[in-house]
Design a protein around this motif. Structure first.
Motif, short mmCIF file in Angstrom:
data_model
loop_
_atom_site.label_atom_id
_atom_site.label_comp_id
_atom_site.label_asym_id
_atom_site.label_seq_id
_atom_site.Cartn_x
_atom_site.Cartn_y
_atom_site.Cartn_z
N CYS A 109 -37.52 14.09 0.30
CA CYS A 109 -38.39 15.17 -0.18
C CYS A 109 -39.87 14.88 0.06
O CYS A 109 -40.64 15.80 0.37
CB CYS A 109 -38.15 15.43 -1.67
SG CYS A 109 -36.52 16.10 -2.05
N THR A 110 -40.29 13.63 -0.12
CA THR A 110 -41.72 13.31 -0.09
C THR A 110 -42.22 12.78 1.25
O THR A 110 -43.43 12.79 1.51
CB THR A 110 -42.06 12.28 -1.18
OG1 THR A 110 -41.31 11.07 -0.94
CG2 THR A 110 -41.72 12.81 -2.56
N VAL A 111 -41.31 12.33 2.12
CA VAL A 111 -41.73 11.76 3.40
C VAL A 111 -41.18 12.57 4.57
O VAL A 111 -41.94 13.05 5.42
CB VAL A 111 -41.28 10.28 3.52
CG1 VAL A 111 -41.71 9.72 4.89
CG2 VAL A 111 -41.87 9.44 2.41
N MET A 148 -39.48 15.57 4.77
CA MET A 148 -39.74 17.00 4.81
C MET A 148 -41.20 17.33 5.17
O MET A 148 -41.43 18.21 6.02
CB MET A 148 -39.35 17.65 3.49
CG MET A 148 -37.86 17.60 3.20
SD MET A 148 -36.88 18.52 4.40
CE MET A 148 -37.05 20.18 3.73
N PRO A 149 -42.21 16.66 4.57
CA PRO A 149 -43.59 16.96 4.99
C PRO A 149 -43.85 16.64 6.46
O PRO A 149 -44.63 17.33 7.11
CB PRO A 149 -44.43 16.06 4.07
CG PRO A 149 -43.58 15.85 2.86
CD PRO A 149 -42.18 15.79 3.39
N LEU A 150 -43.20 15.60 7.00
CA LEU A 150 -43.40 15.25 8.40
C LEU A 150 -42.68 16.21 9.35
O LEU A 150 -42.95 16.21 10.55
CB LEU A 150 -42.89 13.82 8.67
CG LEU A 150 -43.71 12.68 8.07
CD1 LEU A 150 -43.01 11.34 8.32
CD2 LEU A 150 -45.11 12.65 8.65
N SER A 151 -41.79 17.01 8.80
CA SER A 151 -40.94 17.87 9.64
C SER A 151 -41.33 19.34 9.58
O SER A 151 -40.51 20.21 9.91
CB SER A 151 -39.48 17.71 9.19
OG SER A 151 -39.08 16.36 9.21
N LYS A 152 -42.56 19.64 9.17
CA LYS A 152 -42.98 21.04 9.07
C LYS A 152 -42.84 21.81 10.38
O LYS A 152 -42.42 22.97 10.38
CB LYS A 152 -44.42 21.11 8.56
CG LYS A 152 -44.56 20.74 7.09
CD LYS A 152 -46.02 20.84 6.65
CE LYS A 152 -46.16 20.47 5.17
NZ LYS A 152 -47.57 20.54 4.72
N SER A 161 -40.35 25.00 10.63
CA SER A 161 -40.88 26.32 10.93
C SER A 161 -40.10 26.97 12.07
O SER A 161 -39.79 28.17 12.01
CB SER A 161 -42.37 26.22 11.32
OG SER A 161 -43.13 25.68 10.25
N GLN A 177 -47.10 26.21 13.93
CA GLN A 177 -46.06 25.24 13.59
C GLN A 177 -44.89 25.31 14.57
O GLN A 177 -44.31 24.29 14.93
CB GLN A 177 -45.56 25.48 12.17
CG GLN A 177 -46.57 25.13 11.09
CD GLN A 177 -47.55 26.26 10.81
OE1 GLN A 177 -47.62 27.23 11.56
NE2 GLN A 177 -48.31 26.14 9.74
#
Length: 280
Positions: free
Chosen positions: A188-190, A192-196, A200, A268
């Motif tokens: 959730c914290t690493v 997912m943010p890197l996979s925007k 998209s 994105q």
């Protein structure tokens, strides 16, 4: 500065390619341009023996007819609820599955991954009857959940996201585990943010697919207030067989959310395509 013969040939080639791309783009966009133009025409111009691409006079009568004579706002709302909810659930489920395939080693990993990919080869129509029997047995006919549940699982989304996850450094996962971070928190914290970017791209793929789906929403909804926008357009075509301008106006309205969604996530999506085409 005078160009060399090779530079002149390269420039001529670039110009020809640009012209070719413009012509191909116009050819692809022609149905949309024609639908937009026709939506502003009266029936007399549409059915004229001398068809025109540009209307003689712009009229909003077709759009007024759509909003006053149909339940299009309710149908748009139904489509938005179903599509947005499906996109969120599909991305979450696909990302979890892709995370397992990318970061874990377990017995039968390749078999289950290839099995997931094989689901992409099965047409939805082949399972339509059995799916309807299942959903009907769950008493989800004429409910949002009945339409949503059919589109949550997607082998395509799992494949796209998994390929992106494979490019993420495995050292991030190892370091997080050593520091006491749980897998779900790392996800959730690493991850997912890197996979925007790829999320998209997967989101717009899911959005377009679910928004434009006609057969399943038509089958699962028997009450008019539960129709989606695509089913509503089909009903309009049946009831107003000669009102082509009204049908085109409804089609243009149905196109707007997809276009806005693409514009909102355009950067994105392009970033996801560029990143996914390279491997570190």
């Amino acid at each position: 500065m005078k160009r060399t013969p090779i530079q002149r040939r390269h420039r001529q080639t670039d110009i020809l390619l640009q012209i070719l791309f413009i012509l191909v783009g116009l050819l692809i966009a022609f149905p949309v341009i024609y639908a937009l133009s026709t939506s502003f025409m009266p029936n007399t111009d549409i059915l004229s023996m001398n068809p025109r691409l540009i209307p003689r006079s712009v009229s909003l009568k077709n759009y007024l007819t759509v909003f006053t004579s149909t339940n299009i706002l309710r149908q748009c709302w139904n489509s938005i609820v179903i599509t947005v909810t499906t996109c969120v659930l599909r991305l979450f489920v696909a990302a979890l599955a892709a995370y397992g395939f990318a970061f874990y080693d377990f017995r039968g990993k390749k078999f289950f991954f290839y099995l997931t990919i094989c689901t992409m080869l099965i047409p939805g129509e082949a399972t339509l009857l059995t799916n309807y029997q299942t959903v009907s047995g769950m008493h989800l006919v004429n409910k949002y959940a009945g339409s949503i549940i059919m589109f949550i699982g997607s082998g395509t989304s799992v494949f796209i996201i998994r390929q992106y996850f494979m490019n993420l450094p495995k050292s991030l996962h190892e370091a997080a585990i050593i520091d006491g971070c749980s897998d779900f928190r790392f996800f959730c914290t690493v991850v997912m943010p890197l996979s925007k970017p790829v999320l998209s791209a997967a989101a717009i793929n899911a959005f377009v697919q679910v928004w434009n789906t006609y057969l399943w929403p038509k089958l699962i909804a028997t009450r008019e207030e539960m129709y989606t926008i695509q089913v509503g357009i089909e009903q309009l075509n049946s009831h107003e067989a000669s009102a082509y301008g009204v049908i085109m106006a409804a089609a243009v309205i149905a196109l707007i959310p997809t276009l806005l969604f693409f514009i909102a996530f355009q950067k994105q999506i392009i970033a996801g395509m560029v990143t996914g085409s390279t491997k570190e």
